[in-house]
Design a protein around this motif. Structure first.
Motif, PDB file in Angstrom:
ATOM      1  N   GLU A 117     -31.232  52.195 -41.427  1.00 39.50           N
ATOM      2  CA  GLU A 117     -31.725  52.509 -42.762  1.00 39.50           C
ATOM      3  C   GLU A 117     -33.196  52.149 -42.891  1.00 39.50           C
ATOM      4  O   GLU A 117     -33.631  51.100 -42.398  1.00 39.50           O
ATOM      5  CB  GLU A 117     -30.932  51.753 -43.832  1.00 39.50           C
ATOM      6  CG  GLU A 117     -29.491  52.197 -43.961  1.00 39.50           C
ATOM      7  CD  GLU A 117     -28.782  51.500 -45.108  1.00 39.50           C
ATOM      8  OE1 GLU A 117     -29.461  51.083 -46.081  1.00 39.50           O
ATOM      9  OE2 GLU A 117     -27.544  51.357 -45.042  1.00 39.50           O
ATOM     10  N   SER A 141     -35.038  50.690 -45.021  1.00 37.66           N
ATOM     11  CA  SER A 141     -35.004  49.811 -46.189  1.00 37.66           C
ATOM     12  C   SER A 141     -35.150  48.366 -45.736  1.00 37.66           C
ATOM     13  O   SER A 141     -34.706  47.992 -44.641  1.00 37.66           O
ATOM     14  CB  SER A 141     -33.677  49.987 -46.938  1.00 37.66           C
ATOM     15  OG  SER A 141     -33.550  49.021 -47.963  1.00 37.66           O
ATOM     16  N   PRO A 170     -31.003  46.851 -46.448  1.00 38.37           N
ATOM     17  CA  PRO A 170     -30.046  47.918 -46.157  1.00 38.37           C
ATOM     18  C   PRO A 170     -28.661  47.622 -46.729  1.00 38.37           C
ATOM     19  O   PRO A 170     -28.281  46.460 -46.891  1.00 38.37           O
ATOM     20  CB  PRO A 170     -30.024  47.951 -44.627  1.00 38.37           C
ATOM     21  CG  PRO A 170     -30.400  46.566 -44.218  1.00 38.37           C
ATOM     22  CD  PRO A 170     -31.400  46.104 -45.244  1.00 38.37           C
ATOM     23  N   LYS A 171     -27.917  48.691 -47.006  1.00 42.30           N
ATOM     24  CA  LYS A 171     -26.590  48.537 -47.609  1.00 42.30           C
ATOM     25  C   LYS A 171     -25.449  48.750 -46.607  1.00 42.30           C
ATOM     26  O   LYS A 171     -24.424  48.079 -46.678  1.00 42.30           O
ATOM     27  CB  LYS A 171     -26.441  49.506 -48.776  1.00 42.30           C
ATOM     28  CG  LYS A 171     -27.382  49.225 -49.937  1.00 42.30           C
ATOM     29  CD  LYS A 171     -27.163  50.210 -51.071  1.00 42.30           C
ATOM     30  CE  LYS A 171     -28.099  49.914 -52.235  1.00 42.30           C
ATOM     31  NZ  LYS A 171     -27.910  50.876 -53.361  1.00 42.30           N
ATOM     32  N   HIS A 180     -26.080  49.988 -42.988  1.00 43.95           N
ATOM     33  CA  HIS A 180     -26.483  49.952 -41.598  1.00 43.95           C
ATOM     34  C   HIS A 180     -27.603  48.930 -41.432  1.00 43.95           C
ATOM     35  O   HIS A 180     -28.124  48.407 -42.408  1.00 43.95           O
ATOM     36  CB  HIS A 180     -26.962  51.333 -41.118  1.00 43.95           C
ATOM     37  CG  HIS A 180     -25.943  52.411 -41.256  1.00 43.95           C
ATOM     38  ND1 HIS A 180     -25.703  53.057 -42.448  1.00 43.95           N
ATOM     39  CD2 HIS A 180     -25.103  52.960 -40.352  1.00 43.95           C
ATOM     40  CE1 HIS A 180     -24.752  53.961 -42.272  1.00 43.95           C
ATOM     41  NE2 HIS A 180     -24.373  53.922 -41.018  1.00 43.95           N
ATOM     42  N   SER A 212     -31.357  47.549 -40.804  1.00 42.42           N
ATOM     43  CA  SER A 212     -32.675  48.012 -41.219  1.00 42.42           C
ATOM     44  C   SER A 212     -33.500  48.391 -39.995  1.00 42.42           C
ATOM     45  O   SER A 212     -33.383  47.764 -38.928  1.00 42.42           O
ATOM     46  CB  SER A 212     -33.404  46.915 -41.997  1.00 42.42           C
ATOM     47  OG  SER A 212     -34.768  47.248 -42.179  1.00 42.42           O
ATOM     48  N   ARG A 262     -39.353  57.483 -45.952  1.00 43.42           N
ATOM     49  CA  ARG A 262     -38.000  57.245 -45.452  1.00 43.42           C
ATOM     50  C   ARG A 262     -37.522  58.389 -44.575  1.00 43.42           C
ATOM     51  O   ARG A 262     -37.919  59.533 -44.757  1.00 43.42           O
ATOM     52  CB  ARG A 262     -37.007  57.084 -46.620  1.00 43.42           C
ATOM     53  CG  ARG A 262     -37.237  55.829 -47.456  1.00 43.42           C
ATOM     54  CD  ARG A 262     -36.311  55.811 -48.663  1.00 43.42           C
ATOM     55  NE  ARG A 262     -36.537  54.628 -49.482  1.00 43.42           N
ATOM     56  CZ  ARG A 262     -35.876  53.479 -49.345  1.00 43.42           C
ATOM     57  NH1 ARG A 262     -34.947  53.365 -48.412  1.00 43.42           N
ATOM     58  NH2 ARG A 262     -36.130  52.458 -50.122  1.00 43.42           N
ATOM     59  N   VAL A 288     -30.423  58.078 -42.490  1.00 42.28           N
ATOM     60  CA  VAL A 288     -29.792  57.245 -41.476  1.00 42.28           C
ATOM     61  C   VAL A 288     -29.598  58.004 -40.166  1.00 42.28           C
ATOM     62  O   VAL A 288     -29.828  57.469 -39.080  1.00 42.28           O
ATOM     63  CB  VAL A 288     -28.432  56.709 -41.992  1.00 42.28           C
ATOM     64  CG1 VAL A 288     -27.637  56.068 -40.866  1.00 42.28           C
ATOM     65  CG2 VAL A 288     -28.654  55.688 -43.100  1.00 42.28           C
TER      66      VAL A 288
END
Length: 234
Positions: free
Chosen positions: A78, A80, A83-84, A86, A88, A110, A113
């Motif tokens: 991800e 980010s 990450p939520k 996966h 980062s 971005r 994924v």
């Protein structure tokens, strides 16, 4: 003539992301740090920052006020800092780059994924804005593997404009061409959610795989393997 900026060695090492100031002082006092090729065990000794080279445990480093990184992003990461689902993309960088005391290093824009390819990262706010602001109209070039063969009609739809779901105006590709029967090269300058995949779907095809190969004039090096990164010199 402008005087060169200097800092004590412990602050230099700390600012480059190598730990707390106390830890950096301990490294220096332990005799594992060289500056411009010379050993230095005095954490309070000051050095000019311009073109400053140093090593820690024989690993060479160049002092960088800001970092500009090109990463060949693999699938499954991800873009980010938090990450939520996966890992980062930042986990692909060494710890010292993630822990610099300047503004945090972050992805410049971005990638999904499952999308691979060129991802820029930096801690320079102006650089990030320049490459992400819609007003700057920076081209992004992608190679997409399509489910169905690429036809002239399909390419013309992308170049003339397609209407995405939940959008009121058509979106045109800046350029679109077939690389082979199933591989599309697409250039866009917007950054809407899943835009390339949605454009391909709106033109009655399906994106099976997606790789970004360029952002503006910055191209993905052919030798750079997935997960590898290099510094860019601004």
């Amino acid at each position: 003539m402008k005087k060169a900026k200097t800092l004590p060695l412990d602050k230099i090492i700390q600012g480059q992301g190598f730990g707390t100031r106390a830890y950096c002082r301990a490294l220096i006092e332990a005799g594992v740090v060289t500056v411009q090729g010379q050993w230095c065990d005095d954490p309070d000794k000051s050095f000019a920052l311009e073109e400053l080279n140093f090593t820690i445990n024989d690993e060479p480093h160049l002092y960088r006020e800001h970092v500009y990184i090109l990463l060949n992003k693999p699938a499954g990461f991800e873009c980010s800092q938090k990450p939520k689902h996966h890992k980062s993309v930042l986990s692909l960088l060494p710890a010292y780059l993630r822990e610099r005391s300047n503004q945090s290093v972050q992805p410049v824009g971005r990638l999904d994924v499952d999308t691979t390819g060129l991802l820029l990262l930096s801690d320079d706010g102006q650089f990030i804005h320049k490459n992400t602001s819609p007003k700057k109209q920076v081209d992004k070039t992608y190679h997409a593997t399509c489910k169905h063969p690429i036809t002239d009609e399909f390419l013309n739809q992308l170049k003339n404009g397609v209407l995405l779901h939940d959008e009121n105006e058509t979106i045109k590709a800046n350029a679109a061409r077939a690389l082979d029967e199933y591989t599309l090269e697409l250039v866009i300058s917007e950054g809407k959610y899943h835009q390339v995949k949605r454009m391909i779907a709106a033109a009655s095809n399906r994106c099976e795989a997606l790789c970004r190969i360029a952002v503006g004039e910055i191209e993905l090096p052919k030798h750079l393997a997935l997960g590898q990164w290099v510094f860019l010199e601004k």
